[in-house]
Enzyme design. Sequence first.
Site, PDB file in Angstrom:
ATOM      1  N   PHE A 140       0.857  -1.184   0.000  1.00 43.97           N
ATOM      2  CA  PHE A 140       0.000   0.000   0.000  1.00 43.97           C
ATOM      3  C   PHE A 140       0.894   1.235   0.000  1.00 43.97           C
ATOM      4  CE2 PHE A 140      -2.578  -3.437   1.546  1.00 43.97           C
ATOM      5  CZ  PHE A 140      -3.735  -3.275   0.785  1.00 43.97           C
ATOM      6  N   LYS A 141       0.717   2.040  -1.048  1.00 47.15           N
ATOM      7  CA  LYS A 141       1.604   3.178  -1.323  1.00 47.15           C
ATOM      8  C   LYS A 141       1.108   4.415  -0.588  1.00 47.15           C
ATOM      9  CE  LYS A 141       4.050   5.140  -5.288  1.00 47.15           C
ATOM     10  NZ  LYS A 141       4.131   5.135  -6.768  1.00 47.15           N
TER      11      LYS A 141
END
Length: 384
Positions: free
Chosen positions: A180-181
């Site tokens: 998850f960026k």
Amino acid sequence: MQDGKLRLLARSASPKLAFSCRPPLPRIRAASNSNSNSSFSSLDTGLSTELDAVSSFSEIVPDTVVFDDFEKFPPTAATVSSSLLLGICSLPDTIFRNAVEMALADRGCYGLANNEMRLSCFVNKALVNVGSDLAKLVPGRVSTEVDARLAYDTHGIIHKVHDLLNLYSELNVPPERLLFKIPSTWQGIEASRLLESEGIQTHLTFVYSFAQAAAAAQAGASVIQIFVGRVRDWARNHSGDPEVDAALRRGEDPGLALVTKAYNYIHKYGHKSKLMAAAVRNKQDLFSLLGVDYIIAPLKVLQSLKESITAPDEKYSFVRRLSPESAAIYNFSEEELCKWDQLTLASAMGPASVELLAAGLDGYVNQAKRVEELFGKIWPPPNV
């Protein structure tokens, strides 16, 4: 989203590495110099390419557009973002169009009375539907962008990641296939720490200072991404940042110097994070970063490396610039070895990192708004 273009990242077959493109084992002579007592390894068994040689030191990441032909540099992992959704919607024949249309037809989102909540639900569904399709096409991990409007809301980021993770679970995509960026604000770094403690892998982006990189490493982020070229661009047009100015006084490129310092910190003090160098502009940048965990390289650079054939009798050497051994002897100041918190991070970030972080967030926020505006116009979709 890298430098205004849609990107699809690539990964090695190794289950522990997030992003890579691993050519065949190198057959070129690879050495630090002509000294036979060099501490760097040499490989000398025949003709090969520069791409083979540099890939023996770092995982080389093709910086490819999602709709490109991937035959030459096939991606093995992917990133899904608002900018990708915009690209999909602009190309009606893409294989991912159905994933977006099915998201817009989702009954759970349709039943929400609040328009803002409904659009947010549609975007979440679209990101995950496309991410799920990508997970079927690539063997590596899929990194999903977290809404940049939550960049200063730790609990909001965590809640969003949990929502996305639950949607992926409904589509049978296991958490080990996901990253998850998250933007590297203090709140984003703190969210990364809490998520990693749950076993959820995070990818911290918009890192433009050593303080951000060190705080992200202390948080245990799985991947830390530094934009080499953007730091250099800032230095060409501005002054007054202590970290950038210090690198220039030493005769160093400030972007490359930042990657070097962050790498040495991570490896000297045993942090689990992998370091990714992005916005690499040319072959010399790439050669200067050999040894860093991942290098995102433009296709023109990769093509040049692939077309450059070298033989054992040619006096060409590739130097590993970064290594755990060099990290072990790197010296840090007492201030740099502090336990980073919100106050120390804010005081250590100079104008370069502050301005570049703000610009990156503005770009991501604008993309997210454009997606919601587009979904508002085309919802409900036809023929679903």
